[in-house]
Design a protein around this motif. Sequence first.
Motif, PDB file in Angstrom:
ATOM      1  N   MET A   4      -0.974  -1.230   7.245  1.00  0.00           N
ATOM      2  CA  MET A   4      -2.254  -0.515   7.121  1.00  0.00           C
ATOM      3  C   MET A   4      -3.035  -0.523   6.343  1.00  0.00           C
ATOM      4  O   MET A   4      -2.583  -0.835   5.149  1.00  0.00           O
ATOM      5  CB  MET A   4      -1.607   1.533   7.063  1.00  0.00           C
ATOM      6  N   PHE A   5      -4.235  -0.603   6.490  1.00  0.00           N
ATOM      7  CA  PHE A   5      -5.338  -0.900   5.703  1.00  0.00           C
ATOM      8  C   PHE A   5      -5.058  -2.251   4.872  1.00  0.00           C
ATOM      9  O   PHE A   5      -5.233  -2.293   3.829  1.00  0.00           O
ATOM     10  CB  PHE A   5      -5.770   0.114   4.774  1.00  0.00           C
ATOM     11  N   HIS A   6      -4.774  -3.306   5.794  1.00  0.00           N
ATOM     12  CA  HIS A   6      -4.622  -4.527   5.050  1.00  0.00           C
ATOM     13  C   HIS A   6      -5.812  -5.144   4.060  1.00  0.00           C
ATOM     14  O   HIS A   6      -5.450  -5.894   3.159  1.00  0.00           O
ATOM     15  CB  HIS A   6      -4.012  -5.640   5.931  1.00  0.00           C
ATOM     16  N   GLU A   7      -6.781  -4.770   4.775  1.00  0.00           N
ATOM     17  CA  GLU A   7      -8.065  -5.247   4.019  1.00  0.00           C
ATOM     18  C   GLU A   7      -8.246  -4.758   2.636  1.00  0.00           C
ATOM     19  O   GLU A   7      -9.082  -5.142   1.886  1.00  0.00           O
ATOM     20  CB  GLU A   7      -9.369  -5.259   4.785  1.00  0.00           C
ATOM     21  N   TYR A   8      -7.523  -3.443   2.449  1.00  0.00           N
ATOM     22  CA  TYR A   8      -7.593  -2.833   1.131  1.00  0.00           C
ATOM     23  C   TYR A   8      -6.323  -3.066   0.324  1.00  0.00           C
ATOM     24  O   TYR A   8      -6.019  -2.244  -0.480  1.00  0.00           O
ATOM     25  CB  TYR A   8      -7.877  -1.211   1.207  1.00  0.00           C
ATOM     26  N   ARG A   9      -5.755  -4.317   0.266  1.00  0.00           N
ATOM     27  CA  ARG A   9      -4.321  -4.372  -0.290  1.00  0.00           C
ATOM     28  C   ARG A   9      -4.433  -4.298  -1.874  1.00  0.00           C
ATOM     29  O   ARG A   9      -3.802  -3.714  -2.362  1.00  0.00           O
ATOM     30  CB  ARG A   9      -3.789  -5.915   0.029  1.00  0.00           C
ATOM     31  N   ASP A  10      -5.680  -4.779  -2.381  1.00  0.00           N
ATOM     32  CA  ASP A  10      -5.887  -4.559  -3.813  1.00  0.00           C
ATOM     33  C   ASP A  10      -5.938  -3.189  -4.199  1.00  0.00           C
ATOM     34  O   ASP A  10      -5.197  -2.814  -5.494  1.00  0.00           O
ATOM     35  CB  ASP A  10      -6.978  -5.558  -4.235  1.00  0.00           C
ATOM     36  N   GLU A  11      -6.704  -2.605  -3.682  1.00  0.00           N
ATOM     37  CA  GLU A  11      -7.058  -1.210  -4.083  1.00  0.00           C
ATOM     38  C   GLU A  11      -5.668  -0.244  -3.838  1.00  0.00           C
ATOM     39  O   GLU A  11      -5.347   0.769  -4.521  1.00  0.00           O
ATOM     40  CB  GLU A  11      -7.969  -0.606  -2.933  1.00  0.00           C
ATOM     41  N   ILE A  12      -4.927  -0.568  -2.687  1.00  0.00           N
ATOM     42  CA  ILE A  12      -3.672   0.152  -2.546  1.00  0.00           C
ATOM     43  C   ILE A  12      -2.651  -0.104  -3.728  1.00  0.00           C
ATOM     44  O   ILE A  12      -1.998   1.011  -3.994  1.00  0.00           O
ATOM     45  CB  ILE A  12      -3.011  -0.238  -1.078  1.00  0.00           C
ATOM     46  N   SER A  13      -2.535  -1.365  -3.962  1.00  0.00           N
ATOM     47  CA  SER A  13      -1.889  -1.656  -5.133  1.00  0.00           C
ATOM     48  C   SER A  13      -1.870  -1.152  -6.299  1.00  0.00           C
ATOM     49  O   SER A  13      -1.176  -0.378  -6.983  1.00  0.00           O
ATOM     50  CB  SER A  13      -1.878  -3.158  -5.260  1.00  0.00           C
ATOM     51  N   ALA A  14      -3.397  -1.222  -6.467  1.00  0.00           N
ATOM     52  CA  ALA A  14      -3.987   0.028  -7.902  1.00  0.00           C
ATOM     53  C   ALA A  14      -3.803   1.202  -7.916  1.00  0.00           C
ATOM     54  O   ALA A  14      -3.102   1.816  -8.656  1.00  0.00           O
ATOM     55  CB  ALA A  14      -5.289  -0.689  -7.983  1.00  0.00           C
TER      56      ALA A  14
END
Length: 74
Positions: A1-11
């Motif tokens: 889900m939302f792979h394009e927002y990987r960095d935001e999700i991690s943060a």
Amino acid sequence: MFHEYRDEISALKAKNAHFEKIFEEHNELDKKVTNAENGLNPLSDIELDKLKKQKLKLKDEVYAMIMEYRKNSH
């Protein structure tokens, strides 16, 4: 889900316990829905529909939190 927002999700997962909780809850619901649709854990149409609605609600909340994070971090 939302792979394009990987960095935001991690943060967000590192900084926000609520985000992490709903993100994981969404993933659990996704597994339940997939298992039901593949016949591994049969559910009634009503039960499956309820799970899908819960999953979509969480997905919307996760997306809103990602967008808010992006807006505030740039």
